[in-house]
Design an enzyme around this catalytic site. Structure first.
Site, short mmCIF file in Angstrom:
data_model
loop_
_atom_site.label_atom_id
_atom_site.label_comp_id
_atom_site.label_asym_id
_atom_site.label_seq_id
_atom_site.Cartn_x
_atom_site.Cartn_y
_atom_site.Cartn_z
CB SER A 144 -0.87 -0.15 1.26
OG SER A 144 -1.61 1.08 1.45
CE LYS A 170 -4.88 -0.15 0.19
NZ LYS A 170 -5.31 -0.69 1.07
CE LYS A 172 -4.05 3.73 1.94
NZ LYS A 172 -5.19 3.15 2.58
CG ASP A 197 -8.05 2.49 0.33
OD1 ASP A 197 -9.13 2.75 0.67
OD2 ASP A 197 -7.17 2.05 1.48
CG ASN A 199 -8.27 5.13 3.68
OD1 ASN A 199 -7.30 5.19 3.19
ND2 ASN A 199 -8.52 4.10 4.31
CD GLU A 222 -8.81 -0.71 0.58
OE1 GLU A 222 -7.90 -1.15 -0.62
OE2 GLU A 222 -8.60 -0.84 1.56
CG ASP A 247 -10.54 -0.91 4.72
OD1 ASP A 247 -11.02 -1.36 5.64
OD2 ASP A 247 -9.54 -0.25 4.38
CE LYS A 271 -7.41 -2.59 6.43
NZ LYS A 271 -7.72 -1.02 6.44
N GLY A 299 -4.39 -4.43 5.63
CA GLY A 299 -3.60 -4.11 6.80
C GLY A 299 -3.76 -3.13 7.64
O1 SMG Z 1 -0.56 -2.55 6.53
O2 SMG Z 1 -0.02 -2.56 4.62
C1 SMG Z 1 -0.61 -2.22 5.50
C2 SMG Z 1 -1.41 -0.75 5.50
C3 SMG Z 1 -2.41 -0.85 4.47
O3 SMG Z 1 -3.26 1.13 3.59
C4 SMG Z 1 -3.50 -0.07 4.20
N1 SMG Z 1 -4.18 0.39 5.12
O4 SMG Z 1 -7.47 1.79 4.41
O5 SMG Z 1 -6.52 -0.15 3.88
C5 SMG Z 1 -6.50 1.04 4.45
C6 SMG Z 1 -5.25 1.34 5.43
C7 SMG Z 1 -5.49 1.77 6.64
C8 SMG Z 1 -4.45 2.09 7.57
S1 SMG Z 1 -4.55 3.64 8.41
C9 SMG Z 1 -3.76 3.28 9.59
MG MG Z 2 -8.32 0.77 2.97
#
Ligand code: SMG
Ligand code: MG
Length: 377
Positions: A144, A170, A172, A197, A199, A222, A247, A271, A299
């Site tokens: 990510s 991936k 952001k 992603d 968020n 995502e 997610d 998750k 993750g």
């Molecule tokens: O653990 O590789 C990892 C991070 C993966 O992008 C990642 N996580 O929205 O999927 C998600 C984000 C949330 C992390 S914010 C703490």
């Molecule tokens: Mg996510």
């Protein structure tokens, strides 16, 4: 529940909670902010047969979800740990039921359950992978990638991860850092497995913009919309060709079933922290596998404890897409386990030792601890 997913009960003498602050090797920027330090709660379940370890994957502030470190700390210390200590000898499968009267706080519950699960499986000499039903001994590793200063910098960063061997990228995105960033990565690296992603940073009013992503042949988009926007996600899914993956919205097996019934998602990010534990995560895997819905392992920048558990979870047969299960070094110069996860030919190994199959590096644990409490029966 299949018999292979039943572990024996453990006697809980107490819990130790620690807040850790681990420096990140580079800043991690998402649509909701930039992190340079990972703040996490490590849980130690104390039993006469030995310790079990878990982690509560909250962040310092409630930006990814409503949970945050000091809130999780408070509810764990005040309500959750005492309820588990009062429950008598406890099988890991009974933890969720004991904690069910307390509304929400899923990440806190997940961390406690994982510590009990680790303690129980260690006592039995059984690995979490075997218990969960892992069918492979290594899992493909995706990475990510946070938002960078500009698309050129993003291409540089992605190039570095591809050179290391990561098999899926991936990126952001957020409003204003969406199409150009995706286009730059596609143009630079051709037909790599790529997903984005958001968020929760967009609204249904952005549907036309999000549909522009269709031309990049992404694996998925995502969580484009808010956590509680299931109906809007379903409307969006009808307007874009790229599969919508949820997610933040998937907080339980029930939420997953509802999202699928509504057509709000066609892929699910599993998750454990977000859904209240690894057992609920396995239940979501089982539901999606039966419904032919692809899942992948998300993750939360886990330490070596959660990272080991994620590798085992991602080894279940329904995890048909590469997860955010990267090497520890992608985030941390120093981890709190003696053998942090490494990337080998684009894969991460599923631990085979008892419990989570990792040993704590106690010196590192001490070094990163900023707050500690013990809760005794
Ligand atoms: O653990 O590789 C990892 C991070 C993966 O992008 C990642 N996580 O929205 O999927 C998600 C984000 C949330 C992390 S914010 C703490
Ligand atoms: Mg996510």
């Amino acid at each position: 529940m299949p018999i292979s997913r039943a572990a024996s009960a453990v006697t809980l003498d107490g819990f130790e909670l620690r807040v850790l602050q681990l420096p990140l090797v580079s800043p991690f920027t998402t649509s909701f902010g930039t992190e340079t330090v990972r703040e996490v709660i490590v849980v130690r379940a104390l039993t006469p047969a030995g310790d079990g370890w878990g982690e509560i994957v909250t962040q310092q502030a409630p930006l990814y979800s409503s949970e945050y470190t000091q809130g999780a700390w408070d509810v764990a210390e005040r309500c959750l740990a005492p309820a588990l200590l009062d429950a008598g000898p406890l099988a890991p499968e009974a933890v969720a039921g004991v904690l069910a009267p307390f509304v929400g706080h899923r990440m806190a519950k997940a961390g406690l359950e994982l510590a009990v699960l680790d303690a129980a499986l260690r006592a039995e000499g059984r690995s979490f992978g075997e218990y969960a039903g892992a069918t492979v001994d290594r899992v493909p590793s995706g990475v990510s990638v946070g938002i960078q200063s500009d698309p050129a910098a993003l291409v540089d960063t992605v190039g570095g991860y591809l050179a290391e061997g990561y098999v899926r990228i991936k990126i952001k995105i957020k409003p204003g850092r969406d199409i150009a960033d995706t286009e730059a990565v596609r143009a630079a690296f051709g037909d790599i497995p790529l997903q984005v992603d958001a968020n929760s940073a967009f609204t249904l009013a952005d549907a036309d913009l999000l549909a522009e992503l269709d031309r990049f042949d992404l694996l998925l988009i995502e969580q484009p919309l808010q956590e509680d926007d299931l109906v809007d996600h379903a409307a969006l899914a009808r307007r874009v060709r790229t599969p919508i993956c949820l997610d933040e919205s998937i907080t339980s097996r029930k939420a997953a079933a509802d999202a699928l019934a509504l057509g709000a998602a066609s892929i699910i990010n599993v998750k454990a922290g977000r859904v209240g534990g690894y057992l609920e995560a396995i239940a979501i895997h089982d539901l999606c596998r039966d419904a032919d819905i692809p899942v992948w392992c998300g993750g939360m920048l886990e330490t070596g404890i959660g990272r080991a558990a994620n590798a085992a979870l991602a080894a279940l047969p329904g995890f048909t897409l590469p997860g955010d299960v990267s090497a520890s070094a992608r985030f941390y110069a120093r981890d709190i386990v003696t053998e942090p996860a490494v990337l080998e030919g684009g894969h991460v190994r599923v631990p085979t030792g008892p419990g989570l199959g990792v040993e704590i590096d106690h010196a590192a644990l001490e070094e990163f601890t900023v707050q500690r409490v013990e809760i005794r029966r």
